[in-house]
Enzyme design. Structure first.
Site, PDB file in Angstrom:
ATOM      1  N   GLY A  93      44.762  48.170  44.394  1.00 53.27           N
ATOM      2  CA  GLY A  93      43.835  47.374  45.199  1.00 53.27           C
ATOM      3  C   GLY A  93      43.906  47.639  46.695  1.00 53.27           C
ATOM      4  O   GLY A  93      43.020  47.223  47.443  1.00 53.27           O
ATOM      5  N   ARG A 112      45.813  49.053  59.211  1.00 58.66           N
ATOM      6  CA  ARG A 112      45.251  47.704  59.166  1.00 58.66           C
ATOM      7  C   ARG A 112      45.018  47.168  60.571  1.00 58.66           C
ATOM      8  O   ARG A 112      45.593  47.652  61.548  1.00 58.66           O
ATOM      9  CB  ARG A 112      46.206  46.752  58.415  1.00 58.66           C
ATOM     10  CG  ARG A 112      46.418  47.093  56.948  1.00 58.66           C
ATOM     11  CD  ARG A 112      45.153  46.842  56.129  1.00 58.66           C
ATOM     12  NE  ARG A 112      45.361  47.114  54.707  1.00 58.66           N
ATOM     13  CZ  ARG A 112      45.155  48.297  54.127  1.00 58.66           C
ATOM     14  NH1 ARG A 112      44.763  49.334  54.860  1.00 58.66           N
ATOM     15  NH2 ARG A 112      45.336  48.448  52.831  1.00 58.66           N
ATOM     16  N   ASN A 146      49.016  18.980  53.907  1.00 60.24           N
ATOM     17  CA  ASN A 146      49.806  18.485  52.776  1.00 60.24           C
ATOM     18  C   ASN A 146      51.232  19.045  52.759  1.00 60.24           C
ATOM     19  O   ASN A 146      51.989  18.791  51.815  1.00 60.24           O
ATOM     20  CB  ASN A 146      49.097  18.789  51.450  1.00 60.24           C
ATOM     21  CG  ASN A 146      49.011  20.274  51.151  1.00 60.24           C
ATOM     22  OD1 ASN A 146      49.451  21.116  51.934  1.00 60.24           O
ATOM     23  ND2 ASN A 146      48.435  20.606  50.005  1.00 60.24           N
ATOM     24  N   LYS A 204      37.377  32.405  49.880  1.00 63.88           N
ATOM     25  CA  LYS A 204      36.840  32.399  51.246  1.00 63.88           C
ATOM     26  C   LYS A 204      35.357  32.751  51.241  1.00 63.88           C
ATOM     27  O   LYS A 204      34.546  32.145  51.969  1.00 63.88           O
ATOM     28  CB  LYS A 204      37.624  33.379  52.121  1.00 63.88           C
ATOM     29  CG  LYS A 204      39.062  32.953  52.410  1.00 63.88           C
ATOM     30  CD  LYS A 204      39.122  31.726  53.310  1.00 63.88           C
ATOM     31  CE  LYS A 204      40.536  31.427  53.779  1.00 63.88           C
ATOM     32  NZ  LYS A 204      40.612  30.265  54.674  1.00 63.88           N
ATOM     33  N   GLY A 230      50.361  24.703  59.750  1.00 69.23           N
ATOM     34  CA  GLY A 230      50.611  26.092  59.396  1.00 69.23           C
ATOM     35  C   GLY A 230      50.653  27.020  60.597  1.00 69.23           C
ATOM     36  O   GLY A 230      50.558  26.596  61.751  1.00 69.23           O
ATOM     37  N   LYS A 244      46.984  30.860  50.551  1.00 73.27           N
ATOM     38  CA  LYS A 244      46.593  32.154  51.119  1.00 73.27           C
ATOM     39  C   LYS A 244      47.352  33.365  50.585  1.00 73.27           C
ATOM     40  O   LYS A 244      47.189  34.472  51.124  1.00 73.27           O
ATOM     41  CB  LYS A 244      46.763  32.108  52.646  1.00 73.27           C
ATOM     42  CG  LYS A 244      48.198  31.851  53.097  1.00 73.27           C
ATOM     43  CD  LYS A 244      48.343  31.930  54.608  1.00 73.27           C
ATOM     44  CE  LYS A 244      49.808  31.811  55.015  1.00 73.27           C
ATOM     45  NZ  LYS A 244      49.994  32.024  56.458  1.00 73.27           N
ATOM     46  N   SER A 301      38.174  34.862  56.421  1.00 69.11           N
ATOM     47  CA  SER A 301      39.063  36.013  56.265  1.00 69.11           C
ATOM     48  C   SER A 301      38.232  37.282  56.163  1.00 69.11           C
ATOM     49  O   SER A 301      37.139  37.273  55.574  1.00 69.11           O
ATOM     50  CB  SER A 301      39.921  35.860  55.012  1.00 69.11           C
ATOM     51  OG  SER A 301      40.589  37.066  54.698  1.00 69.11           O
ATOM     52  N   TYR A 344      41.868  34.776  46.100  1.00 65.27           N
ATOM     53  CA  TYR A 344      41.956  34.270  47.479  1.00 65.27           C
ATOM     54  C   TYR A 344      40.736  34.713  48.283  1.00 65.27           C
ATOM     55  O   TYR A 344      40.057  33.890  48.919  1.00 65.27           O
ATOM     56  CB  TYR A 344      43.237  34.771  48.156  1.00 65.27           C
ATOM     57  CG  TYR A 344      43.188  34.584  49.660  1.00 65.27           C
ATOM     58  CD1 TYR A 344      43.285  33.315  50.221  1.00 65.27           C
ATOM     59  CD2 TYR A 344      42.986  35.670  50.513  1.00 65.27           C
ATOM     60  CE1 TYR A 344      43.191  33.130  51.587  1.00 65.27           C
ATOM     61  CE2 TYR A 344      42.899  35.494  51.883  1.00 65.27           C
ATOM     62  CZ  TYR A 344      42.996  34.223  52.422  1.00 65.27           C
ATOM     63  OH  TYR A 344      42.894  34.047  53.767  1.00 65.27           O
ATOM     64  N   ASN A 382      45.045  40.320  59.951  1.00 61.54           N
ATOM     65  CA  ASN A 382      46.494  40.114  59.961  1.00 61.54           C
ATOM     66  C   ASN A 382      46.961  39.487  61.268  1.00 61.54           C
ATOM     67  O   ASN A 382      47.275  40.198  62.224  1.00 61.54           O
ATOM     68  CB  ASN A 382      47.211  41.454  59.763  1.00 61.54           C
ATOM     69  CG  ASN A 382      46.875  42.099  58.434  1.00 61.54           C
ATOM     70  OD1 ASN A 382      47.258  41.610  57.386  1.00 61.54           O
ATOM     71  ND2 ASN A 382      46.124  43.192  58.485  1.00 61.54           N
ATOM     72  N   PHE A 394      41.444  25.075  58.575  1.00 60.98           N
ATOM     73  CA  PHE A 394      42.388  26.115  58.179  1.00 60.98           C
ATOM     74  C   PHE A 394      42.920  25.924  56.761  1.00 60.98           C
ATOM     75  O   PHE A 394      43.353  26.887  56.132  1.00 60.98           O
ATOM     76  CB  PHE A 394      43.614  26.119  59.124  1.00 60.98           C
ATOM     77  CG  PHE A 394      43.333  26.537  60.530  1.00 60.98           C
ATOM     78  CD1 PHE A 394      43.083  27.856  60.845  1.00 60.98           C
ATOM     79  CD2 PHE A 394      43.332  25.599  61.550  1.00 60.98           C
ATOM     80  CE1 PHE A 394      42.837  28.245  62.155  1.00 60.98           C
ATOM     81  CE2 PHE A 394      43.090  25.972  62.865  1.00 60.98           C
ATOM     82  CZ  PHE A 394      42.838  27.301  63.170  1.00 60.98           C
TER      83      PHE A 394
END
Length: 360
Positions: free
Chosen positions: A313, A243, A37, A165, A15, A95, A135, A161, A191, A91
């Site tokens: 949210g 952010r 995977n 975590k 990833g 996500k 996260s 999600y 991020n 990892f």
């Protein structure tokens, strides 16, 4: 360069964050074994996913790869029996925040159940060093800014999600309390953006991007028409959400710093035993419009955007204090927002279809 040749298992190594961390591991002369995977990866021409084929091109080093889910304990046992693993960087996780609300059981089975499987097999093979890629979503709606590691976790998680975590962090704490031989570090970040400076590897969302920067990049390259800016009336300098963004290479180096603390490096040559969390970030936030403007400067492209309603949210601002990582790991983020955008554009413009080969 490190002189040792310790072997690190990287789960989810094909990833975005995993592949960039593997570049640094190989550069620092660690041996790397990967389990993935390929749920969020592109198959290469040979036995490796495309991202890891390119990692080998960058580093001129070999990677040992197993295509498997962490739900498959038998394959995990094979990985540990065929390789003398010294530590794990974990990892592997689904996500996508929105998808986790639609498929909560899938997320809990993969993210929580897969982590438990991994830890059980690690225990069987007496491997008790793990860096967990957590996260900053574990903090939920921030009570104070910037967010420090002692901020409450789990209380305001708004999606499965983030809760997955948080649950894994709690499992890791309980594991250490049950056996203090374990060394466990959780890295919390928001991020990750940008790409390797070579332009050979970067973020390649297999569907519509969930995050701002890859979406902007796809607009710049002509794959998408415009960016939707969700909310323009927040109590921030320009009204758009603020952010914490971190360059992917800074984030990768943070994982190496955590690993070195676990394995032992002066002043703790015997390695770290315990559970400890670290924020990785720049320590300051950037608004959506700031990011768009920086990307326009880096790419010399006009980025069309439209202002729309807030998303349920979302919070006005969220960014972390990374002082603990500086003081205890010797790590700081070095790259600027412009660096993030410039490297992201280099990757996207060289690879408009991501890791999918243009001929295919």
């Amino acid at each position: 360069m490190s002189g040792h040749r310790k072997t690190i298992l990287v789960t989810g190594g094909a990833g975005y964050v995993g592949s960039h961390t593997i570049v640094m591991l190989l550069t620092e002369r660690y041996k790397v074994v990967v389990v993935d995977n390929l749920s969020n990866s592109v198959k290469g021409n040979g036995s490796l996913p495309e991202s890891l084929e390119r990692v080998q091109t960058i580093t001129k080093c070999d990677i040992k790869f197993y295509e498997s889910s962490l739900e498959d304990k038998d394959t995990l046992r094979t990985v540990f029996s065929e390789n003398k693993i010294d530590a794990v960087i974990h990892f592997a996780a689904l996500k996508a925040v929105g998808e986790s609300c639609i498929l909560p059981l899938t997320y809990y089975r993969n993210n929580v159940g897969g982590s438990v499987n991994l830890l059980e097999v690690m225990k069987e093979f007496h491997v008790k060093k793990i860096v967990f890629s957590s996260s900053a979503t574990v903090y939920g709606d921030p009570q104070d800014l910037p967010i420090k590691e002692d901020h409450p976790t789990g209380q305001g998680c708004t999606n499965p999600y983030g809760r997955s975590k948080f649950f894994v962090e709690e499992i890791l704490k309980d594991l250490w309390k049950s056996d203090e031989d374990w060394g466990i570090i959780s890295l919390r970040y928001f991020n990750p953006v940008g790409a390797h400076h070579s332009g050979l590897i970067g973020e390649d969302p297999l569907d519509i991007p969930n995050n701002l920067m890859p979406y902007i990049a796809q607009v710049a390259v002509g794959k998408r028409e415009y960016v939707s800016v969700y909310g323009s009336d927040y109590s921030t300098p320009d009204g758009t959400g603020v952010r914490d963004y971190i360059h992917i290479e800074d984030l990768a180096s943070g994982h190496i710093s955590a690993l070195e603390k676990l394995l032992g490096k002066e002043p703790t040559p015997k390695g770290f035993h315990g559970w400890r969390a670290y924020n990785l970030g720049t320590g300051k936030g950037h608004s959506v419009l700031e990011v768009i403007a920086a990307f326009e400067k880096a790419s010399k492209k006009s980025i069309k955007y439209t202002l729309t309603e807030r998303r349920t949210g979302d919070v006005p601002a969220s960014y972390a204090d990374a002082t603990r990582a500086r003081d205890e790991l010797g790590w700081t983020a070095k790259k600027t927002l412009f660096d993030m955008c410039a490297d992201m554009w280099r990757w996207q413009s060289k690879n408009p279809s991501g890791f999918h080969r243009e001929s295919s």
